[in-house]
Motif scaffolding. Structure first.
Motif, PDB file in Angstrom:
ATOM      1  N   ASN A 268      43.052  47.006  -2.289  1.00  0.00           N
ATOM      2  CA  ASN A 268      42.190  47.901  -3.214  1.00  0.00           C
ATOM      3  C   ASN A 268      41.380  48.789  -2.416  1.00  0.00           C
ATOM      4  OD1 ASN A 268      40.374  48.820  -4.979  1.00  0.00           O
ATOM      5  ND2 ASN A 268      40.252  46.906  -6.159  1.00  0.00           N
ATOM      6  N   PRO A 269      41.580  50.097  -2.640  1.00  0.00           N
ATOM      7  CA  PRO A 269      40.892  51.183  -1.762  1.00  0.00           C
ATOM      8  C   PRO A 269      39.321  50.936  -1.859  1.00  0.00           C
ATOM      9  CG  PRO A 269      42.088  52.237  -3.549  1.00  0.00           C
ATOM     10  CD  PRO A 269      42.703  50.691  -3.621  1.00  0.00           C
ATOM     11  N   ALA A 270      38.880  50.507  -3.142  1.00  0.00           N
ATOM     12  CA  ALA A 270      37.543  50.380  -3.477  1.00  0.00           C
ATOM     13  C   ALA A 270      36.791  49.158  -2.353  1.00  0.00           C
ATOM     14  CB  ALA A 270      37.347  49.965  -4.838  1.00  0.00           C
ATOM     15  N   TYR A 271      37.644  48.350  -1.855  1.00  0.00           N
ATOM     16  CA  TYR A 271      36.981  47.556  -1.110  1.00  0.00           C
ATOM     17  C   TYR A 271      37.028  48.010   0.550  1.00  0.00           C
ATOM     18  CZ  TYR A 271      38.099  44.200  -4.905  1.00  0.00           C
ATOM     19  OH  TYR A 271      38.201  43.690  -6.126  1.00  0.00           O
ATOM     20  N   PRO A 272      35.934  47.229   1.284  1.00  0.00           N
ATOM     21  CA  PRO A 272      36.037  47.861   2.623  1.00  0.00           C
ATOM     22  C   PRO A 272      37.376  47.515   3.354  1.00  0.00           C
ATOM     23  CG  PRO A 272      33.960  46.682   1.748  1.00  0.00           C
ATOM     24  CD  PRO A 272      34.847  46.517   0.894  1.00  0.00           C
ATOM     25  N   ASP A 273      37.538  48.366   4.443  1.00  0.00           N
ATOM     26  CA  ASP A 273      39.090  48.068   4.970  1.00  0.00           C
ATOM     27  C   ASP A 273      39.036  46.957   6.077  1.00  0.00           C
ATOM     28  OD1 ASP A 273      37.422  49.471   6.564  1.00  0.00           O
ATOM     29  OD2 ASP A 273      38.785  51.131   6.986  1.00  0.00           O
ATOM     30  N   THR A 274      37.778  46.494   6.214  1.00  0.00           N
ATOM     31  CA  THR A 274      38.061  45.143   7.137  1.00  0.00           C
ATOM     32  C   THR A 274      37.246  44.232   6.293  1.00  0.00           C
ATOM     33  OG1 THR A 274      35.563  45.916   7.550  1.00  0.00           O
ATOM     34  CG2 THR A 274      37.467  46.468   9.160  1.00  0.00           C
ATOM     35  N   LEU A 275      37.210  44.032   4.790  1.00  0.00           N
ATOM     36  CA  LEU A 275      36.753  42.979   4.215  1.00  0.00           C
ATOM     37  C   LEU A 275      37.367  41.561   4.623  1.00  0.00           C
ATOM     38  CD1 LEU A 275      35.213  41.991   1.899  1.00  0.00           C
ATOM     39  CD2 LEU A 275      37.144  42.489   0.472  1.00  0.00           C
ATOM     40  N   TYR A 276      38.576  41.653   4.893  1.00  0.00           N
ATOM     41  CA  TYR A 276      39.059  40.404   5.133  1.00  0.00           C
ATOM     42  C   TYR A 276      39.199  39.722   6.466  1.00  0.00           C
ATOM     43  CZ  TYR A 276      40.603  40.890   0.279  1.00  0.00           C
ATOM     44  OH  TYR A 276      40.349  41.252  -1.226  1.00  0.00           O
ATOM     45  N   VAL A 277      38.521  40.409   7.203  1.00  0.00           N
ATOM     46  CA  VAL A 277      38.492  40.307   8.908  1.00  0.00           C
ATOM     47  C   VAL A 277      36.947  39.853   8.770  1.00  0.00           C
ATOM     48  CG1 VAL A 277      38.347  40.716  11.145  1.00  0.00           C
ATOM     49  CG2 VAL A 277      40.084  41.431   9.515  1.00  0.00           C
ATOM     50  N   ASP A 278      36.218  40.676   8.229  1.00  0.00           N
ATOM     51  CA  ASP A 278      34.534  40.456   8.442  1.00  0.00           C
ATOM     52  C   ASP A 278      34.131  39.181   7.948  1.00  0.00           C
ATOM     53  OD1 ASP A 278      34.414  42.849   9.715  1.00  0.00           O
ATOM     54  OD2 ASP A 278      33.687  44.117   7.934  1.00  0.00           O
ATOM     55  N   ASN A 287      43.419  34.976  12.842  1.00  0.00           N
ATOM     56  CA  ASN A 287      43.366  36.046  11.960  1.00  0.00           C
ATOM     57  C   ASN A 287      44.563  36.986  12.595  1.00  0.00           C
ATOM     58  OD1 ASN A 287      43.357  38.212   9.978  1.00  0.00           O
ATOM     59  ND2 ASN A 287      41.041  37.876   9.719  1.00  0.00           N
ATOM     60  N   THR A 288      45.725  37.194  11.673  1.00  0.00           N
ATOM     61  CA  THR A 288      47.001  38.009  12.075  1.00  0.00           C
ATOM     62  C   THR A 288      46.599  39.312  11.251  1.00  0.00           C
ATOM     63  OG1 THR A 288      49.308  38.313  12.124  1.00  0.00           O
ATOM     64  CG2 THR A 288      48.105  36.885  10.305  1.00  0.00           C
ATOM     65  N   VAL A 289      46.256  40.397  12.086  1.00  0.00           N
ATOM     66  CA  VAL A 289      45.888  41.908  11.532  1.00  0.00           C
ATOM     67  C   VAL A 289      46.853  42.733  11.610  1.00  0.00           C
ATOM     68  CG1 VAL A 289      43.922  43.161  11.534  1.00  0.00           C
ATOM     69  CG2 VAL A 289      43.608  40.788  12.051  1.00  0.00           C
ATOM     70  N   PRO A 290      47.251  43.505  10.585  1.00  0.00           N
ATOM     71  CA  PRO A 290      48.341  44.642  10.848  1.00  0.00           C
ATOM     72  C   PRO A 290      47.419  45.880  11.353  1.00  0.00           C
ATOM     73  CG  PRO A 290      47.239  44.499   8.449  1.00  0.00           C
ATOM     74  CD  PRO A 290      46.723  43.367   9.093  1.00  0.00           C
ATOM     75  N   PRO A 291      48.243  46.730  11.840  1.00  0.00           N
ATOM     76  CA  PRO A 291      47.730  47.789  12.877  1.00  0.00           C
ATOM     77  C   PRO A 291      46.504  48.510  12.269  1.00  0.00           C
ATOM     78  CG  PRO A 291      50.182  47.737  12.863  1.00  0.00           C
ATOM     79  CD  PRO A 291      49.747  46.748  11.675  1.00  0.00           C
ATOM     80  N   ALA A 292      46.752  49.130  11.196  1.00  0.00           N
ATOM     81  CA  ALA A 292      45.533  49.858  10.601  1.00  0.00           C
ATOM     82  C   ALA A 292      44.445  48.923  10.608  1.00  0.00           C
ATOM     83  CB  ALA A 292      46.014  50.483   9.043  1.00  0.00           C
ATOM     84  N   THR A 293      44.348  47.770  10.080  1.00  0.00           N
ATOM     85  CA  THR A 293      43.288  46.949  10.223  1.00  0.00           C
ATOM     86  C   THR A 293      42.494  46.701  11.461  1.00  0.00           C
ATOM     87  OG1 THR A 293      44.134  45.947   8.101  1.00  0.00           O
ATOM     88  CG2 THR A 293      42.261  44.741   8.956  1.00  0.00           C
ATOM     89  N   VAL A 294      43.490  46.501  12.302  1.00  0.00           N
ATOM     90  CA  VAL A 294      43.047  46.266  14.032  1.00  0.00           C
ATOM     91  C   VAL A 294      42.176  47.580  14.097  1.00  0.00           C
ATOM     92  CG1 VAL A 294      43.720  46.351  16.309  1.00  0.00           C
ATOM     93  CG2 VAL A 294      44.846  44.799  14.452  1.00  0.00           C
ATOM     94  N   ASP A 295      42.736  48.664  13.884  1.00  0.00           N
ATOM     95  CA  ASP A 295      41.964  49.939  14.404  1.00  0.00           C
ATOM     96  C   ASP A 295      40.684  50.003  13.668  1.00  0.00           C
ATOM     97  OD1 ASP A 295      44.229  50.339  15.894  1.00  0.00           O
ATOM     98  OD2 ASP A 295      45.111  51.896  14.515  1.00  0.00           O
TER      99      ASP A 295
END
Length: 901
Positions: A268-278, A287-295
């Motif tokens: 959901n673009p309304a949520y912070p892009d690091t929500l499920y890491v933070d 935490n297995t993180v896709p490329p865009a989320t790692v960046d």
């Protein structure tokens, strides 16, 4: 210190949720390791993107395809190479962390998600094949996957359990892991070298729950349930791996099965892009993180322990969800099912992509190309349907239901699939046989046969005869008395080897030839020696086997009875004559084997069948002159296999090639081009430019015909499925034979043959008949006359005239040989043929001995040929075919000339 290393110091490992050859080869993966990434995960969607949607693997696909690897073997080889390389790259991390991190995961096939034993077997095989301690095998947390997890853990295999969405499923996963360790410990095996993670999916939960919340008009809980679900799961993890049961295992070195947060990119673009890491940072987690989320996290993520905060709030949010009447269990169950289906779909897409690339490579390798224009879409749909129904695989499994509910004349007609391999064992026998024949002074070979028994030998003689140093071979397949006399007078009978070739052992023409020539040879060399000049090729137990024993044949080659005549080229029926001609039989078999698993045949079959359904049912062969006889062989294969049940594919062989304007829209052109021959390239290019569908095969050399034999056989079988035809029987051939026998019976009873109406052989009568032709029809000339070069030329002129006049496809066949070839199609197809029958009388007839070695004769060749012509004509009339008959008497060429206007 990078943020990823800061997370590691807090007890959370960051694994990279992506892998590709480009990442590995470019050094980008090593850069990630240097920045704090300590593991990698893969899944079918990742591999689909890497392999199917890039050209990075095309070189590897080409190399593996050319090495004969199947689609699944190609996928696995590439995946294992990437996984192995990544494991080696992360091995220092594994060593440095004492086996805590440094892992790379590979998923068992998603098609096994509901197969416990299959999952266990594949996981064991993959783990053993990769043979590295830092490999994890991914197993889904389906009900069938749970017992597999326990068994594999007991085996000592590192497992990444995937597709966990619910707390109850997570409970099952943890119990399975602990139970596996307990079993292993009880068995006295070490448990301090096993690692496991439980992949708990996050963002997909919010996507599904938010939709349900929106339907209830609730926005307060949106974006919170996935995190709440994960926090409660983490609390349960801490409980499970801290009690007495776990303590005993821990004392023996067991490692806890860490929760791995998966699906951590925000949907959901309304949520912070690091929500499920933070929000999911905590000790002893991954935490297995896709490329865009790692960046994104490296740029603006927050490093702090958050996983244990607000546990009571998380539980309250789950209760509130339930109070709204939304069942999280139902949603997570559906998510698991959807996850399995999604991975399966990605895997199928990946396999389909590899299959397509493999097909193109192998098609290129066998010189195959198709230009179909607008028809390509329909063919692609057919190919997809064939793949979905696994038609090619089922053909290889001898599944008769591909064509018909009943196995009659199907399951016992599929031996040709295996002859490229099985006939290799017969090479020493063939070579020894040829050496003996040559050593004994034979100077030529005369093959006595019809249809499938004669067309392949004729091909080998015509195509290879001038190119190899073997014995000259002629094929005798005419009941015309003039031809019989010609062969008898031009052969050195005392030094001729006769091959009597008939599958059934009872073909009337072949046995008539045998009795005639046996008597001629016996008169020359004596009955006691005559049999040594004869060789039999037949099925076990046939009448010919008995005759061969009775008359002392030199050799009897008993063929696999599970092969029909028109599919017998790569068997004794084709290869014994080929070996005598001097063909490199081993090379033929090698080329046939090389294409046997290639998809070219299936694609060709899809084109033949689909275009026939579209009205393009005239397969017109354009060949290099040296391989023209291939057309005669494939003509029988296609016509006799597909012409029945009111449909059919008409093979058009030897027709002159016109400008595109000379054709209708019922053609499919096939250009078989021998290397170095560009004589027809311009004409074929013009056909393509006019949007006529064209297939092209480039043959590197004559040996490539071995591959062509197999490709066309399998393609014809596939086309039969598409057209709902049983391609291995020939009901109308039998009906014509029955009528011919009735004509003979009438002759024996009355002393003369029945009569049928015939027209005076004039150009006006012929033109009036031809004017019946309409678009989509074809014109077939049946010439029951002596085949001579002069007659050939006249018939070719006549067909060209008819072609130009009507734009209809034309065929020419000498009787009775075509009865064993295109005769089936003439009576069995949709009735769009116009038939012109020519008959002649012999200047001097030749008697057929009733029995070999005896002079008595109840019939001559003239009566046999005429009865076959009459039986054929009557069979056509019985099927309401358009027919005109011309009786030419003994002045065949003179009267044919009068028909040419």
């Amino acid at each position: 210190m990078s943020k990823l290393r800061e997370l590691f110091n807090l007890g959370q490992s960051i694994w990279y949720d992506n892998i590709s050859r480009a990442l590995l080869d470019s050094g980008a993966m090593q850069a990630l390791i240097d920045n704090g990434v300590v593991g990698v995960t893969s899944n079918p969607s990742i591999f689909e993107k890497a392999i199917a949607k890039s050209s990075d693997y095309d070189g590897a696909i080409r190399e593996l395809a050319q090495a004969g690897k199947s689609t699944n073997e190609i996928y696995e080889a590439m995946a294992l190479e990437d996984i192995g390389e990544a494991a080696d790259l992360f091995r220092p991390v594994y060593d440095k962390t004492g086996g805590l991190d440094g892992y790379i995961s590979l998923e068992v096939s998603p098609t096994l998600a509901r197969d416990t034993e299959g999952t266990i077997a594949e996981a064991r095989r993959l783990f053993a094949t990769l043979n590295r301690p830092n490999i994890m095998i991914k197993v889904p947390a389906t009900p069938e996957g749970i017992p597999a997890i326990e068994t594999l853990t007991a085996d000592g295999i590192n497992i990444n359990v995937t597709l966990i969405f619910s707390l109850s499923s997570y409970e099952d996963v943890m119990n399975a892991y602990i139970s596996g360790l307990e079993k292993r410990l009880t068995a006295g095996q070490p448990i301090n070298n096993i690692s496991s993670v439980a992949s708990f999916f996050v963002s997909r939960v919010d996507t599904a729950v938010d939709k349900a919340l929106a339907a209830k008009g609730n926005s307060e809980l949106q974006g919170k349930i996935a995190i709440a679900n994960a926090k409660v799961a983490y609390a349960r993890f801490q409980q499970m791996f801290s009690g007495d049961r776990w303590q005993k295992l821990a004392e023996n070195g067991a490692r806890a099965q860490r929760p791995l947060w998966a699906s951590t990119s925000t949907k959901n673009p309304a949520y912070p892009d690091t929500l499920y890491v933070d929000t999911l940072i905590g000790p002893n987690t991954v935490n297995t993180v896709p490329p865009a989320t790692v960046d994104a996290f490296k740029e603006h993520g927050t490093v702090a322990v958050t996983l244990t905060e607000g546990l009571e709030d998380a539980a309250g949010q789950l209760d509130a969800l339930a109070n709204l009447g939304i069942s999280l269990d139902e949603i997570t169950d559906q998510l698991q099912v959807a996850g399995v289906d999604s991975f399966a779909k990605s895997f199928e897409g990946l396999i389909d992509s590899i299959a397509g690339k493999r097909a193109a490579i192998l098609a290129e390798a066998v010189g195959f190309a198709a230009s179909l224009g607008d028809l390509d879409t329909a063919v692609a749909a057919t190919e997809a349907d064939l793949a979905k129904k696994k038609i090619t695989e089922r053909i290889w499994q001898h599944d008769h239901t591909v064509w018909h509910p009943e196995p009659t004349e199907i399951t016992n007609r599929l031996g040709w699939l295996h002859t490229p391999k099985t006939m290799v064992a017969e090479l020493p026998r063939l070579n020894q046989f040829v050496a003996q024949v040559k050593a004994e002074g034979f100077t030529e070979v005369l093959l006595l046969g019809m249809g499938g028994s004669s067309l392949a030998p004729e091909l080998f003689a015509n195509v290879f005869g001038a190119a190899v140093s073997g014995l000259p071979l002629r094929v005798f397949d005419s009941t015309d008395a003039t031809v019989v006399q010609h062969y008898a007078e031009t052969a050195d009978l005392a030094h001729t080897l006769f091959i009597v070739s008939t599958k059934s052992g009872g073909t009337v023409e072949t046995l008539s030839f045998f009795t005639y020539f046996y008597n001629r040879v016996a008169d020359l060399v004596g009955a006691e020696k005559a049999g040594r000049q004869f060789v039999a090729i037949t099925d076990p137990g046939s009448k010919l086997v008995t005759l061969a024993e009775k008359y002392g044949f030199r050799e009897t080659f008993q063929n696999d009875p599970n092969i029909g005549g028109r599919y017998s080229v790569i068997s004794f029926f084709g290869l014994v004559p080929a070996a005598l001609v001097g063909v490199d039989v081993a090379c033929l078999l090698e080329r046939a084997q090389a294409v046997s698993q290639a998809p070219t045949a299936t694609r060709l079959g899809a084109i033949l069948g689909t275009l026939a359904q579209q009205g393009r049912d005239k397969v017109t062969l354009i060949t290099s002159a040296q391989i023209a006889s291939f057309g005669d062989w494939v003509e029988q294969l296609i016509a006799e296999s597909t012409g029945k049940n009111g449909v059919g594919i008409l093979p058009v062989v030897g027709e002159p090639v016109l400008k595109p304007v000379g054709y209708g829209d019922d053609r499919l052109f096939v250009h078989l081009r021998l290397a170095g021959d560009d004589s027809m390239d311009t004409a074929v290019s013009q056909l393509k430019a006019a949007n006529q569908p064209v297939i092209r095969f480039d043959l590197a050399d004559l040996c490539d015909l071995g591959g062509q034999f197999f490709i066309w056989e399998l393609a014809t079988a596939v086309a039969g499925h598409i057209l709902s035809i049983q391609p291995f029987d020939q009901p109308n051939v039998e009906s014509a034979k029955v009528l011919a026998r009735k004509m003979v019976a009438t002759y024996h009873e009355t002393g003369k043959l029945p009569q049928l109406d015939s027209a005076e052989p004039t150009a006006a009568n012929l033109q009036a008949f031809a004017r019946q032709a309409k678009p989509g029809d074809y014109i077939s000339i049946h010439a029951y006359v002596p085949p001579t070069p002069e007659t050939d030329a006249l018939l070719q002129t006549l067909r060209t005239q008819l072609l130009k006049q009507t734009k209809c496809a034309t065929t020419v066949g000498y009787g009775p040989r075509f009865l064993h070839s295109t005769g089936q199609l003439h009576k069995g197809d949709g009735g769009n043929g116009l038939f012109i029958q020519f008959t002649s009388d012999p200047v001097a007839d030749v008697a057929i001995p009733d029995e070999a070695g005896e002079a008595a004769s109840g019939m001559n060749f003239g009566v046999l040929k005429q009865s076959q012509a009459l039986g054929d004509a009557q069979a056509l009339l019985d099927e309401n075919r358009r027919l005109i008959r011309f009786e030419l008497g003994t002045a065949v060429n003179e009267k044919l000339q009068k028909l040419i206007s």
